[in-house]
Enzyme design. Structure first.
Site, mmCIF file in Angstrom:
data_model
loop_
_atom_site.group_PDB
_atom_site.id
_atom_site.type_symbol
_atom_site.label_atom_id
_atom_site.label_comp_id
_atom_site.label_asym_id
_atom_site.label_seq_id
_atom_site.Cartn_x
_atom_site.Cartn_y
_atom_site.Cartn_z
ATOM 1 N N SER A 286 -26.922 31.940 -9.902
ATOM 2 C CA SER A 286 -25.621 32.233 -9.299
ATOM 3 C C SER A 286 -25.811 32.479 -7.810
ATOM 4 O O SER A 286 -26.929 32.674 -7.323
ATOM 5 C CB SER A 286 -24.983 33.441 -9.967
ATOM 6 O OG SER A 286 -25.798 34.570 -9.786
ATOM 7 N N HIS A 287 -24.690 32.493 -7.113
ATOM 8 C CA HIS A 287 -24.709 32.685 -5.664
ATOM 9 C C HIS A 287 -25.475 33.958 -5.278
ATOM 10 O O HIS A 287 -26.378 33.922 -4.437
ATOM 11 C CB HIS A 287 -23.250 32.751 -5.188
ATOM 12 C CG HIS A 287 -23.088 32.906 -3.729
ATOM 13 N ND1 HIS A 287 -22.752 34.100 -3.147
ATOM 14 C CD2 HIS A 287 -23.237 32.027 -2.726
ATOM 15 C CE1 HIS A 287 -22.690 33.942 -1.836
ATOM 16 N NE2 HIS A 287 -22.970 32.693 -1.558
#
Lengths: 364, 116
Positions: free
Chosen positions: B73-74
């Site tokens: 994820s970011h």
């Protein structure tokens, strides 16, 4: 694609999907954005590949795609699922779909130096000669603790700029992250990573992109004592923080006039600040768009992935009106439907979606 | 590295280790861009998940806790690059942790301990 290659493809895809959570994609996931028009997108690419195949070999066609991940992303994004829908609807034959997909993956094969699907967690785009050229010609600078932080900030700022312009699901349009290449430099062993931010001013998509002062930026990074992996979707992962293991770095910029320059590390912070500011404004701009506008822009970004390919064929890269008509009809419904499904995709589902033995075949 | 013996502290939240390390600081819950001004240097950022607009916060915080997201994820990618301790996929961190709560983010084991 033979069965061994098919197995590689699924193994690689499963490894990559296993680490993602589609519920976190900004501003929406692939299903939310692409599901209403993917059949048209796949049909267009299928027809264009069929035409290209008559005149060009896969090797010759590699010049139409800047980076290998474009082919990987497009294949899994809309192309394979769209082909399956076209077969189901008797628009194309299974054989012609196989031909197009094989040709597409042959181009990818020619584009990279080793495994095309990033098995073993490597995205090996450059061959040995190209890597030697990098080591000989790039002016690497040994970095200290302060410079490690400066470079780390620049990496995240440029990643964020790319994410903000291309959405999470089409990032390869602006960025290729390749390596790790095992190299020797000044008598020590390092992992070379190249971060190629190759399209940082997509003004055809966003006017705001003109505010950034660089067309492209390449970061050449030599890491010591860290295991870095890159998967099919260019997700990076490492066993230790990257920042503190960065040993040498070089930053190569191409400005708006096309001038190339190696930037001193201690002067790159204004570039990072500019990227951060534009990314922040761009995300907030997209967030305030109506959902239908987000999907319409998603379709344009999706088609922009193949801009260089379509420019080379003399075809308008923009989506046909049909795409926007479909979004108008089904876009919001699909957005909501896939939003409720936005959860971790299992490997089994991945195989149903992208596998040849299964037919997703049921329109939602 | 252990700051103090963990058996004297209360485990509040658990999640997946996205970037290893240990950080101590005050929690700051950020739900949207309007909360960005609450974030002070050294805070532990607690969010549902991050997006690219959070880029302006990362150089201020000592660690990141997200409710959703995986290893890629970011927030996970950012924290590994910057060397920030980060755990993701905690599920309900924003319900349990409050603004100003002092915690130890143990991103070696994926546990957030309360210090109060």
């Amino acid at each position: 694609m033979d069965s061994n290659k098919m197995t590689d493809f699924f193994t690689s895809l499963t490894n990559a999907i296993d680490k993602t959570d589609s519920g976190t994609f900004w501003p929406g996931g692939g299903g939310q954005i692409g599901s209403s028009f993917l059949k048209v997108d796949a049909r267009d690419l299928h027809n264009q590949l069929q035409a290209l195949k008559k005149n060009k070999t896969a090797s010759e066609a590699t010049t139409y795609f800047y980076n290998p991940s474009t082919i990987r992303y497009v294949a899994v994004g809309n192309f394979i699922i769209g082909l399956k829908m076209l077969i189901r609807d008797n628009i194309i034959t299974l054989d012609s779909a196989k031909e197009s997909l094989d040709f597409f993956f042959d181009i990818l094969d020619q584009k990279v130096s080793t495994d095309p699907f990033c098995l073993n967690n490597k995205n090996i785009w450059f061959n040995k000669n190209q890597i030697n050229q990098v080591l000989n010609e790039v002016n690497f600078k040994k970095v200290d603790l302060v410079e490690q932080t400066v470079v780390s900030r620049l990496v995240i700022a440029l990643n964020s700029l790319v994410w903000s312009f291309y959405y999470d699901i089409y990032v390869e349009s602006g960025f290729e992250f390749h390596g790790p290449y095992s190299v020797e430099y000044e008598n020590n062993e390092y992992k070379l990573i190249i971060r190629d931010y190759h399209d940082l001013r997509p003004a055809a998509l966003w006017e705001k992109a003109n505010n950034f002062g660089y067309k492209s930026i390449k970061l050449y990074l030599l890491y010591s004592d860290v295991n870095i992996g890159i998967d099919y979707f260019m997700h990076e992962f490492s066993d230790k923080p990257l920042r503190t293991n960065l040993a040498f770095c070089a930053v190569e910029t191409v400005d708006t006039a096309g001038n190339t320059k190696f930037f001193p590390i201690n002067e790159v912070t204004p570039i990072a600040e500019s990227a951060e500011e534009i990314a922040f404004e761009q995300v907030n701009y997209v967030n305030q768009l109506e959902t239908i506008e987000k999907i319409n822009m998603g379709a344009r970004i999706c088609y922009y992935q193949l801009k260089s390919f379509r420019d080379a064929l003399g075809i308008n890269w923009e989506p046909p009106q049909e795409v926007f008509d479909l979004i108008k009809q089904k876009g919001l419904e699909r957005w909501e439907k896939f939003k409720s499904r936005a959860e971790k995709i299992s490997a089994g589902v991945a195989k149903i979606d992208w596998g040849s033995k299964y037919d997703l075949a049921k329109p939602i | 590295m252990k700051l103090i013996p963990y058996n004297f502290m209360k485990s509040l939240v658990t999640g997946l280790v996205a970037s290893k390390g240990i950080a101590k600081g005050n929690c700051v819950i950020v739900n949207s861009v309007t909360d960005f001004s609450k974030v002070k240097k050294g805070d532990i950022l607690v969010v549902k998940n991050t997006d690219p607009s959070y880029v302006i916060l990362f150089s201020r915080v000592a660690g990141i806790i997200t409710e959703v997201g995986g290893m890629c994820s970011h927030a996970a990618i950012v924290s590994r690059e910057m060397g920030l301790p980060c755990i993701v996929g905690t599920g309900n961190a924003r319900e349990i942790l409050k603004d100003g709560l002092k915690v130890v983010l143990d991103a070696e084991q994926g546990i957030v301990y309360g210090l109060e």
